[in-house]
Motif scaffolding. Sequence first.
Motif, PDB file in Angstrom:
ATOM      1  N   ASP A 112     -76.432  -2.481   4.082  1.00  0.00           N
ATOM      2  CA  ASP A 112     -76.868  -2.663   2.699  1.00  0.00           C
ATOM      3  C   ASP A 112     -78.352  -3.024   2.730  1.00  0.00           C
ATOM      4  O   ASP A 112     -78.726  -4.110   3.185  1.00  0.00           O
ATOM      5  CB  ASP A 112     -76.052  -3.784   2.055  1.00  0.00           C
ATOM      6  CG  ASP A 112     -76.390  -3.994   0.587  1.00  0.00           C
ATOM      7  OD1 ASP A 112     -77.536  -3.707   0.177  1.00  0.00           O
ATOM      8  OD2 ASP A 112     -75.518  -4.453  -0.161  1.00  0.00           O
ATOM      9  N   LEU A 113     -79.206  -2.114   2.271  1.00  0.00           N
ATOM     10  CA  LEU A 113     -80.646  -2.346   2.350  1.00  0.00           C
ATOM     11  C   LEU A 113     -81.107  -3.478   1.439  1.00  0.00           C
ATOM     12  O   LEU A 113     -82.136  -4.104   1.704  1.00  0.00           O
ATOM     13  CB  LEU A 113     -81.401  -1.062   1.988  1.00  0.00           C
ATOM     14  CG  LEU A 113     -81.458   0.000   3.090  1.00  0.00           C
ATOM     15  CD1 LEU A 113     -81.964   1.319   2.535  1.00  0.00           C
ATOM     16  CD2 LEU A 113     -82.342  -0.465   4.244  1.00  0.00           C
ATOM     17  N   LEU A 114     -80.378  -3.750   0.387  1.00  0.00           N
ATOM     18  CA  LEU A 114     -80.763  -4.840  -0.514  1.00  0.00           C
ATOM     19  C   LEU A 114     -80.493  -6.202   0.120  1.00  0.00           C
ATOM     20  O   LEU A 114     -81.221  -7.171  -0.129  1.00  0.00           O
ATOM     21  CB  LEU A 114     -80.008  -4.713  -1.841  1.00  0.00           C
ATOM     22  CG  LEU A 114     -80.237  -3.409  -2.622  1.00  0.00           C
ATOM     23  CD1 LEU A 114     -79.413  -3.401  -3.896  1.00  0.00           C
ATOM     24  CD2 LEU A 114     -81.724  -3.230  -2.934  1.00  0.00           C
ATOM     25  N   GLN A 115     -79.469  -6.264   0.952  1.00  0.00           N
ATOM     26  CA  GLN A 115     -79.114  -7.515   1.625  1.00  0.00           C
ATOM     27  C   GLN A 115     -79.601  -7.555   3.080  1.00  0.00           C
ATOM     28  O   GLN A 115     -79.601  -8.609   3.696  1.00  0.00           O
ATOM     29  CB  GLN A 115     -77.590  -7.700   1.610  1.00  0.00           C
ATOM     30  CG  GLN A 115     -76.977  -7.723   0.226  1.00  0.00           C
ATOM     31  CD  GLN A 115     -77.396  -8.934  -0.574  1.00  0.00           C
ATOM     32  OE1 GLN A 115     -77.588 -10.014  -0.013  1.00  0.00           O
ATOM     33  NE2 GLN A 115     -77.538  -8.773  -1.881  1.00  0.00           N
ATOM     34  N   GLU A 116     -79.972  -6.381   3.615  1.00  0.00           N
ATOM     35  CA  GLU A 116     -80.346  -6.245   5.022  1.00  0.00           C
ATOM     36  C   GLU A 116     -79.259  -6.797   5.933  1.00  0.00           C
ATOM     37  O   GLU A 116     -79.512  -7.526   6.887  1.00  0.00           O
ATOM     38  CB  GLU A 116     -81.698  -6.904   5.308  1.00  0.00           C
ATOM     39  CG  GLU A 116     -82.863  -6.162   4.666  1.00  0.00           C
ATOM     40  CD  GLU A 116     -84.214  -6.655   5.140  1.00  0.00           C
ATOM     41  OE1 GLU A 116     -84.257  -7.520   6.037  1.00  0.00           O
ATOM     42  OE2 GLU A 116     -85.228  -6.164   4.620  1.00  0.00           O
ATOM     43  N   ALA A 117     -78.026  -6.404   5.621  1.00  0.00           N
ATOM     44  CA  ALA A 117     -76.872  -6.827   6.418  1.00  0.00           C
ATOM     45  C   ALA A 117     -75.884  -5.675   6.491  1.00  0.00           C
ATOM     46  O   ALA A 117     -75.743  -4.891   5.550  1.00  0.00           O
ATOM     47  CB  ALA A 117     -76.209  -8.052   5.791  1.00  0.00           C
ATOM     48  N   PHE A 118     -75.202  -5.574   7.637  1.00  0.00           N
ATOM     49  CA  PHE A 118     -74.212  -4.529   7.795  1.00  0.00           C
ATOM     50  C   PHE A 118     -72.968  -4.851   6.971  1.00  0.00           C
ATOM     51  O   PHE A 118     -72.536  -6.005   6.889  1.00  0.00           O
ATOM     52  CB  PHE A 118     -73.843  -4.358   9.264  1.00  0.00           C
ATOM     53  CG  PHE A 118     -74.859  -3.574  10.041  1.00  0.00           C
ATOM     54  CD1 PHE A 118     -74.898  -2.190   9.967  1.00  0.00           C
ATOM     55  CD2 PHE A 118     -75.803  -4.229  10.820  1.00  0.00           C
ATOM     56  CE1 PHE A 118     -75.844  -1.462  10.672  1.00  0.00           C
ATOM     57  CE2 PHE A 118     -76.753  -3.514  11.532  1.00  0.00           C
ATOM     58  CZ  PHE A 118     -76.781  -2.125  11.452  1.00  0.00           C
ATOM     59  N   ILE A 119     -72.396  -3.819   6.375  1.00  0.00           N
ATOM     60  CA  ILE A 119     -71.201  -3.967   5.551  1.00  0.00           C
ATOM     61  C   ILE A 119     -69.986  -4.076   6.464  1.00  0.00           C
ATOM     62  O   ILE A 119     -69.821  -3.292   7.410  1.00  0.00           O
ATOM     63  CB  ILE A 119     -71.072  -2.766   4.591  1.00  0.00           C
ATOM     64  CG1 ILE A 119     -72.251  -2.790   3.597  1.00  0.00           C
ATOM     65  CG2 ILE A 119     -69.741  -2.789   3.851  1.00  0.00           C
ATOM     66  CD1 ILE A 119     -72.372  -1.559   2.739  1.00  0.00           C
ATOM     67  N   GLN A 120     -69.170  -5.063   6.184  1.00  0.00           N
ATOM     68  CA  GLN A 120     -68.044  -5.361   7.062  1.00  0.00           C
ATOM     69  C   GLN A 120     -67.038  -4.218   7.104  1.00  0.00           C
ATOM     70  O   GLN A 120     -66.514  -3.877   8.160  1.00  0.00           O
ATOM     71  CB  GLN A 120     -67.348  -6.648   6.596  1.00  0.00           C
ATOM     72  CG  GLN A 120     -66.294  -7.176   7.547  1.00  0.00           C
ATOM     73  CD  GLN A 120     -66.900  -7.715   8.846  1.00  0.00           C
ATOM     74  OE1 GLN A 120     -68.024  -8.176   8.848  1.00  0.00           O
ATOM     75  NE2 GLN A 120     -66.135  -7.642   9.931  1.00  0.00           N
ATOM     76  N   ASN A 121     -66.755  -3.623   5.950  1.00  0.00           N
ATOM     77  CA  ASN A 121     -65.720  -2.600   5.870  1.00  0.00           C
ATOM     78  C   ASN A 121     -66.326  -1.301   5.350  1.00  0.00           C
ATOM     79  O   ASN A 121     -66.505  -1.120   4.149  1.00  0.00           O
ATOM     80  CB  ASN A 121     -64.602  -3.089   4.937  1.00  0.00           C
ATOM     81  CG  ASN A 121     -63.408  -2.171   4.953  1.00  0.00           C
ATOM     82  OD1 ASN A 121     -63.447  -1.090   5.547  1.00  0.00           O
ATOM     83  ND2 ASN A 121     -62.341  -2.577   4.292  1.00  0.00           N
TER      84      ASN A 121
END
Length: 275
Positions: A112-121
């Motif tokens: 997720d580029l807005l959160q800069e975190a990988f999506i769990q699912n």
Amino acid sequence: MKILLRTAILIIALLSFFAHASASEERRFTIINASNGLTDNSAQCVVCTKTGRMIIATQGNLNFYDGTGFSHADIHRDQLYQLPAYRGGYRLYFDDLHHLWLKNTHNVACLDLLQEAFIQNVDSVLSALECPLPILDLFIDSDNKIWTLTDTGLFSLERRKTYNVLRDRNLQDLTTIGNQLLLFYDNGETATLDLETGNMKRCTKPYKWDKAQKYANTSMLLAHGDGLFQLRNGEGEAILLYYDLKTGAWTTLLETTFHMNQLAIRDEKLYIAAD
């Protein structure tokens, strides 16, 4: 085409990262490695965001570089979605939904580029986009649109339409140019389909069977002018090709005894990252 006329000369310099720049052109290079905050020195691929930041994929991490420092996003095994049909190495794709997709051999992760975190699912993202599941491979075209490969064919998320693919070949890459869908297979074969009807307009091959086996592992594309460049890798070698969209003709520009991994064009110069 001007860029083709000097590609062979440029590649010699490009493969050594322009260690010897032209006397008429001053170039400055900066080494960025783990001592500067990169998670490790095994950089696999690099892309730039619209805001000018660099994203560098290393083994197990994404590194965001703003010119002064790094931030990182770690990939965990439970964040990977299996892609049985993808046999290549690291590839980074931006879609038009604020996602960055990171493919590696037989899997993909979604950031997720807005959160800069990988999506769990990742399944939840694909389900929300109403993609047919399960998927065998995932592609992003030149307009940042998502395509997924399933048992029934190649599905366009934007058009909600499934296109036929060659059943006995591994689809390695695709792009859209105008009203054309270009599909690139492991044996070098390129099929051009009409986006509206799905009918095949043209099918070409850049080389004979011996080279088809030699360069069957990976593909990378870069559209330019009236055609596109393609890098193809084998076990320990690579070939650089140019495809003329108007005539359907292929030109071999360079063959190497090492891998060529990424393409970029700036100021009518072709840049290639190599192992």
